[in-house]
Design an enzyme around this catalytic site. Structure first.
Site, mmCIF file in Angstrom:
data_model
loop_
_atom_site.group_PDB
_atom_site.id
_atom_site.type_symbol
_atom_site.label_atom_id
_atom_site.label_comp_id
_atom_site.label_asym_id
_atom_site.label_seq_id
_atom_site.Cartn_x
_atom_site.Cartn_y
_atom_site.Cartn_z
ATOM 1 C CG HIS A 140 -10.436 2.257 3.888
ATOM 2 N ND1 HIS A 140 -10.801 2.877 2.702
ATOM 3 C CD2 HIS A 140 -9.327 2.932 4.318
ATOM 4 C CE1 HIS A 140 -9.946 3.857 2.442
ATOM 5 N NE2 HIS A 140 -9.049 3.911 3.415
ATOM 6 C CD GLU A 141 -7.445 2.817 7.696
ATOM 7 O OE1 GLU A 141 -6.223 2.716 7.449
ATOM 8 O OE2 GLU A 141 -8.119 3.806 7.358
ATOM 9 C CG HIS A 144 -4.679 1.508 3.240
ATOM 10 N ND1 HIS A 144 -4.643 1.918 1.926
ATOM 11 C CD2 HIS A 144 -5.519 2.359 3.891
ATOM 12 C CE1 HIS A 144 -5.445 2.977 1.788
ATOM 13 N NE2 HIS A 144 -5.981 3.250 2.955
ATOM 14 C CD GLU A 215 -6.953 6.750 1.667
ATOM 15 O OE1 GLU A 215 -7.977 6.199 2.134
ATOM 16 O OE2 GLU A 215 -5.836 6.650 2.192
#
Length: 301
Positions: A140-141, A144, A215
Protein backbone atom coordinates in the site's frame (compact mmCIF):
# COMPACT_ATOMS: atom_id res chain seq x y z
CA UNK A 1 11.08 3.34 -15.38
CA UNK A 2 7.42 2.51 -14.83
CA UNK A 3 6.57 0.15 -12.00
CA UNK A 4 4.25 -2.84 -12.28
CA UNK A 5 1.76 -1.32 -9.90
CA UNK A 6 -1.56 -1.15 -11.68
CA UNK A 7 -1.85 2.38 -13.18
CA UNK A 8 -4.81 4.42 -12.01
CA UNK A 9 -5.93 7.04 -14.52
CA UNK A 10 -8.70 8.28 -12.22
CA UNK A 11 -6.14 8.96 -9.49
CA UNK A 12 -3.92 10.78 -11.98
CA UNK A 13 -6.88 12.83 -13.18
CA UNK A 14 -7.84 13.76 -9.63
CA UNK A 15 -4.28 14.76 -8.80
CA UNK A 16 -4.09 16.99 -11.88
CA UNK A 17 -7.46 18.59 -11.09
CA UNK A 18 -6.53 19.15 -7.43
CA UNK A 19 -3.23 20.77 -8.36
CA UNK A 20 -4.97 22.96 -10.97
CA UNK A 21 -7.59 24.18 -8.49
CA UNK A 22 -4.96 24.74 -5.81
CA UNK A 23 -2.91 26.64 -8.40
CA UNK A 24 -5.84 29.00 -8.99
CA UNK A 25 -6.15 29.48 -5.24
CA UNK A 26 -2.43 30.14 -5.03
CA UNK A 27 -2.57 32.92 -7.65
CA UNK A 28 -5.31 34.70 -5.72
CA UNK A 29 -3.51 34.11 -2.46
CA UNK A 30 -0.26 35.63 -3.68
CA UNK A 31 -2.23 38.78 -4.46
CA UNK A 32 -3.44 38.89 -0.87
CA UNK A 33 0.12 38.45 0.40
CA UNK A 34 1.32 41.34 -1.75
CA UNK A 35 -1.36 43.56 -0.24
CA UNK A 36 -0.40 42.45 3.25
CA UNK A 37 3.38 42.76 2.97
CA UNK A 38 3.45 45.50 0.31
CA UNK A 39 6.45 43.83 -1.34
CA UNK A 40 6.36 41.56 -4.39
CA UNK A 41 9.98 40.46 -3.88
CA UNK A 42 9.43 39.54 -0.24
CA UNK A 43 6.31 37.52 -1.11
CA UNK A 44 8.12 35.55 -3.81
CA UNK A 45 11.10 34.86 -1.55
CA UNK A 46 8.96 33.69 1.40
CA UNK A 47 6.74 31.50 -0.79
CA UNK A 48 9.72 29.97 -2.62
CA UNK A 49 11.63 29.23 0.59
CA UNK A 50 8.64 27.60 2.29
CA UNK A 51 7.65 25.55 -0.75
CA UNK A 52 11.26 24.47 -1.36
CA UNK A 53 11.69 23.47 2.28
CA UNK A 54 8.47 21.43 2.27
CA UNK A 55 9.32 19.75 -1.05
CA UNK A 56 12.99 18.95 -0.37
CA UNK A 57 12.90 18.23 3.36
CA UNK A 58 9.42 16.74 3.90
CA UNK A 59 10.88 13.27 4.47
CA UNK A 60 13.27 14.50 7.16
CA UNK A 61 10.58 16.55 8.87
CA UNK A 62 8.17 13.60 8.91
CA UNK A 63 10.79 11.20 10.27
CA UNK A 64 11.83 13.67 12.96
CA UNK A 65 8.23 14.32 14.02
CA UNK A 66 7.46 10.61 14.19
CA UNK A 67 10.76 9.80 15.92
CA UNK A 68 11.79 7.60 13.03
CA UNK A 69 15.30 6.49 12.08
CA UNK A 70 16.74 4.79 9.01
CA UNK A 71 17.56 1.13 9.56
CA UNK A 72 19.83 -1.35 7.77
CA UNK A 73 18.95 -4.89 6.64
CA UNK A 74 21.03 -6.21 9.54
CA UNK A 75 18.91 -4.24 12.03
CA UNK A 76 15.51 -5.10 10.48
CA UNK A 77 15.90 -8.19 8.25
CA UNK A 78 12.17 -9.01 8.20
CA UNK A 79 11.16 -5.49 7.17
CA UNK A 80 13.86 -5.17 4.51
CA UNK A 81 13.09 -8.65 3.21
CA UNK A 82 9.42 -7.82 2.62
CA UNK A 83 10.26 -4.51 0.92
CA UNK A 84 12.93 -6.18 -1.24
CA UNK A 85 10.40 -8.74 -2.49
CA UNK A 86 7.74 -6.14 -3.17
CA UNK A 87 10.12 -3.81 -5.02
CA UNK A 88 11.35 -6.71 -7.15
CA UNK A 89 7.78 -7.70 -7.95
CA UNK A 90 6.78 -4.10 -8.71
CA UNK A 91 10.01 -3.39 -10.64
CA UNK A 92 10.65 -0.14 -8.78
CA UNK A 93 13.61 1.37 -6.89
CA UNK A 94 13.85 0.37 -3.27
CA UNK A 95 13.09 3.29 -0.93
CA UNK A 96 14.98 3.97 2.26
CA UNK A 97 13.54 2.04 5.19
CA UNK A 98 12.87 3.60 8.58
CA UNK A 99 11.41 2.51 11.89
CA UNK A 100 9.68 4.58 14.54
CA UNK A 101 9.69 3.32 18.12
CA UNK A 102 6.08 4.45 18.67
CA UNK A 103 3.52 1.90 19.84
CA UNK A 104 0.94 3.50 17.51
CA UNK A 105 0.45 0.81 14.81
CA UNK A 106 0.92 2.64 11.52
CA UNK A 107 3.08 3.24 8.46
CA UNK A 108 3.65 6.03 5.99
CA UNK A 109 5.63 6.89 2.87
CA UNK A 110 7.13 10.27 2.14
CA UNK A 111 9.65 11.83 -0.24
CA UNK A 112 9.58 13.90 -3.41
CA UNK A 113 10.02 10.96 -5.85
CA UNK A 114 10.77 7.24 -6.05
CA UNK A 115 14.54 7.82 -5.84
CA UNK A 116 14.21 9.88 -2.64
CA UNK A 117 11.37 8.03 -0.92
CA UNK A 118 11.23 6.72 2.63
CA UNK A 119 8.86 4.07 3.96
CA UNK A 120 8.55 4.17 7.73
CA UNK A 121 6.75 1.70 9.97
CA UNK A 122 6.26 1.79 13.71
CA UNK A 123 7.35 -0.97 16.03
CA UNK A 124 3.72 -1.12 17.12
CA UNK A 125 2.78 -2.18 13.58
CA UNK A 126 5.47 -4.81 13.05
CA UNK A 127 4.74 -6.33 16.46
CA UNK A 128 1.02 -6.74 15.71
CA UNK A 129 0.99 -7.98 12.12
CA UNK A 130 1.80 -11.31 10.53
CA UNK A 131 4.22 -11.22 7.59
CA UNK A 132 1.48 -11.41 4.92
CA UNK A 133 -0.42 -8.58 6.59
CA UNK A 134 2.75 -6.48 6.82
CA UNK A 135 3.36 -7.18 3.14
CA UNK A 136 -0.06 -5.78 2.29
CA UNK A 137 0.55 -2.60 4.29
CA UNK A 138 3.98 -2.04 2.74
CA UNK A 139 2.61 -2.68 -0.76
CA UNK A 140 0.00 0.00 0.00
CA UNK A 141 2.74 2.48 0.97
CA UNK A 142 4.93 1.61 -2.02
CA UNK A 143 1.98 2.23 -4.35
CA UNK A 144 1.81 5.81 -3.04
CA UNK A 145 5.44 6.23 -4.13
CA UNK A 146 4.89 4.56 -7.51
CA UNK A 147 1.79 6.67 -8.27
CA UNK A 148 3.65 9.85 -7.17
CA UNK A 149 0.72 10.95 -5.01
CA UNK A 150 3.03 11.37 -1.98
CA UNK A 151 4.77 14.27 -3.75
CA UNK A 152 1.42 15.73 -4.84
CA UNK A 153 0.02 15.65 -1.28
CA UNK A 154 3.24 17.24 0.02
CA UNK A 155 3.03 20.11 -2.47
CA UNK A 156 -0.73 20.48 -2.11
CA UNK A 157 -0.52 20.79 1.67
CA UNK A 158 1.94 23.69 1.28
CA UNK A 159 -0.80 26.17 0.40
CA UNK A 160 -2.82 25.33 3.49
CA UNK A 161 0.26 25.68 5.70
CA UNK A 162 1.12 29.04 4.14
CA UNK A 163 -2.44 30.31 4.50
CA UNK A 164 -2.45 29.33 8.16
CA UNK A 165 0.81 31.20 8.75
CA UNK A 166 -0.54 34.34 7.10
CA UNK A 167 -3.70 34.24 9.24
CA UNK A 168 -1.53 34.14 12.36
CA UNK A 169 0.78 36.88 11.07
CA UNK A 170 -2.11 39.18 10.19
CA UNK A 171 -3.86 38.51 13.50
CA UNK A 172 -0.85 39.28 15.68
CA UNK A 173 0.17 42.28 13.56
CA UNK A 174 -3.27 43.76 14.02
CA UNK A 175 -3.45 42.76 17.69
CA UNK A 176 -0.13 44.29 18.73
CA UNK A 177 -0.01 47.15 16.26
CA UNK A 178 -3.66 48.21 16.29
CA UNK A 179 -3.04 51.51 17.99
CA UNK A 180 -0.76 52.68 15.22
CA UNK A 181 -3.02 51.77 12.30
CA UNK A 182 -5.78 53.72 10.66
CA UNK A 183 -9.20 52.31 9.81
CA UNK A 184 -8.30 51.66 6.14
CA UNK A 185 -5.28 49.56 7.12
CA UNK A 186 -7.34 47.65 9.65
CA UNK A 187 -9.91 46.91 6.95
CA UNK A 188 -7.16 45.62 4.62
CA UNK A 189 -5.82 43.34 7.34
CA UNK A 190 -9.30 42.03 8.05
CA UNK A 191 -9.77 41.31 4.34
CA UNK A 192 -6.43 39.51 4.15
CA UNK A 193 -7.36 37.36 7.14
CA UNK A 194 -10.70 36.53 5.52
CA UNK A 195 -9.07 35.60 2.20
CA UNK A 196 -6.44 33.50 3.98
CA UNK A 197 -9.09 31.69 5.99
CA UNK A 198 -11.10 30.93 2.85
CA UNK A 199 -7.97 29.70 1.02
CA UNK A 200 -7.08 27.48 3.97
CA UNK A 201 -10.60 26.03 4.14
CA UNK A 202 -10.76 25.30 0.40
CA UNK A 203 -7.29 23.76 0.28
CA UNK A 204 -8.20 21.69 3.36
CA UNK A 205 -11.25 20.24 1.59
CA UNK A 206 -9.46 19.65 -1.73
CA UNK A 207 -6.58 17.82 -0.07
CA UNK A 208 -8.91 15.59 1.93
CA UNK A 209 -10.99 14.72 -1.11
CA UNK A 210 -7.82 13.67 -2.95
CA UNK A 211 -6.48 11.86 0.12
CA UNK A 212 -9.60 9.70 0.50
CA UNK A 213 -9.45 8.57 -3.11
CA UNK A 214 -5.72 7.92 -3.08
CA UNK A 215 -6.12 5.60 -0.08
CA UNK A 216 -8.66 3.49 -1.99
CA UNK A 217 -6.35 3.52 -5.02
CA UNK A 218 -3.41 2.37 -2.88
CA UNK A 219 -5.49 -0.43 -1.32
CA UNK A 220 -6.52 -1.57 -4.78
CA UNK A 221 -2.97 -1.42 -6.20
CA UNK A 222 -1.52 -3.27 -3.20
CA UNK A 223 -4.16 -6.01 -3.39
CA UNK A 224 -3.56 -6.50 -7.11
CA UNK A 225 0.24 -6.59 -6.71
CA UNK A 226 0.26 -9.11 -3.84
CA UNK A 227 -2.82 -11.02 -4.99
CA UNK A 228 -3.95 -11.18 -1.35
CA UNK A 229 -6.71 -8.65 -0.65
CA UNK A 230 -7.75 -10.57 2.47
CA UNK A 231 -4.31 -10.07 4.08
CA UNK A 232 -4.59 -6.32 3.59
CA UNK A 233 -8.16 -6.37 4.91
CA UNK A 234 -6.98 -8.27 7.99
CA UNK A 235 -4.22 -5.70 8.57
CA UNK A 236 -6.70 -2.84 8.23
CA UNK A 237 -9.04 -4.42 10.77
CA UNK A 238 -6.25 -5.09 13.27
CA UNK A 239 -4.65 -1.66 12.96
CA UNK A 240 -7.93 0.25 13.15
CA UNK A 241 -9.05 -1.70 16.20
CA UNK A 242 -5.74 -1.31 18.03
CA UNK A 243 -5.46 2.42 17.28
CA UNK A 244 -8.75 2.91 19.13
CA UNK A 245 -7.01 1.62 22.27
CA UNK A 246 -3.98 3.92 22.03
CA UNK A 247 -4.03 6.74 24.65
CA UNK A 248 -5.38 10.00 23.21
CA UNK A 249 -2.29 11.95 24.27
CA UNK A 250 -0.11 9.64 22.14
CA UNK A 251 -2.39 10.11 19.12
CA UNK A 252 -2.27 13.91 19.18
CA UNK A 253 1.38 14.09 18.10
CA UNK A 254 0.64 11.86 15.10
CA UNK A 255 -2.61 13.39 13.87
CA UNK A 256 -0.83 16.11 11.85
CA UNK A 257 0.39 13.29 9.55
CA UNK A 258 -2.98 11.57 9.07
CA UNK A 259 -2.99 12.30 5.32
CA UNK A 260 0.22 10.24 4.98
CA UNK A 261 -0.68 7.33 7.27
CA UNK A 262 -1.90 3.87 6.33
CA UNK A 263 -4.92 4.49 8.54
CA UNK A 264 -5.78 7.68 10.47
CA UNK A 265 -4.74 8.18 14.09
CA UNK A 266 -8.13 8.77 15.68
CA UNK A 267 -8.84 8.11 19.33
CA UNK A 268 -11.76 6.23 20.84
CA UNK A 269 -15.06 7.97 20.36
CA UNK A 270 -13.73 10.20 17.56
CA UNK A 271 -16.45 11.27 15.18
CA UNK A 272 -15.06 12.73 11.97
CA UNK A 273 -17.45 13.70 9.20
CA UNK A 274 -16.68 12.08 5.86
CA UNK A 275 -16.12 15.49 4.29
CA UNK A 276 -13.25 16.26 6.67
CA UNK A 277 -11.63 12.81 6.86
CA UNK A 278 -8.29 12.02 5.21
CA UNK A 279 -9.31 8.36 4.74
CA UNK A 280 -12.42 6.47 3.64
CA UNK A 281 -14.23 4.62 6.39
CA UNK A 282 -12.97 1.18 7.38
CA UNK A 283 -16.19 -0.39 6.06
CA UNK A 284 -15.70 1.29 2.68
CA UNK A 285 -12.13 0.06 2.40
CA UNK A 286 -13.04 -3.50 3.41
CA UNK A 287 -15.92 -3.50 0.94
CA UNK A 288 -13.59 -2.43 -1.88
CA UNK A 289 -11.09 -5.17 -0.98
CA UNK A 290 -13.88 -7.77 -0.90
CA UNK A 291 -14.85 -6.72 -4.43
CA UNK A 292 -11.25 -7.17 -5.58
CA UNK A 293 -11.13 -10.60 -3.97
CA UNK A 294 -14.25 -11.63 -5.88
CA UNK A 295 -12.77 -10.27 -9.10
CA UNK A 296 -9.61 -12.29 -8.56
CA UNK A 297 -11.81 -15.38 -8.20
CA UNK A 298 -10.82 -16.09 -4.61
CA UNK A 299 -7.40 -16.45 -3.06
CA UNK A 300 -5.32 -19.47 -2.37
CA UNK A 301 -4.97 -20.04 1.36
Amino acid sequence: MRSRFEPDRRLTGRMVLTMFLLGLLYVGFVGALIVLLDSLVLVVVIAAVLLGAQYWFSDRVALYAMRGRLVTPEEEPRLHGVIDRLCATADMPKPRVAVSGMDLPNAFATGRNADHAVVCVTTGLTRRLETEELEGVLAHELSHVAHRDVAVITIASFLGVLAGLVVRFAFYSQLFGGGRRDQNTAAVFAMVMLVSAVVYALSFLLIRALSRYRELAADRAAAMLTGKPSALASALTKVSGDIARIPTRDLRTAQAFNAFFFTPALGPGSTVAGLFSTHPSLDRRLEALAEISERLGGETP
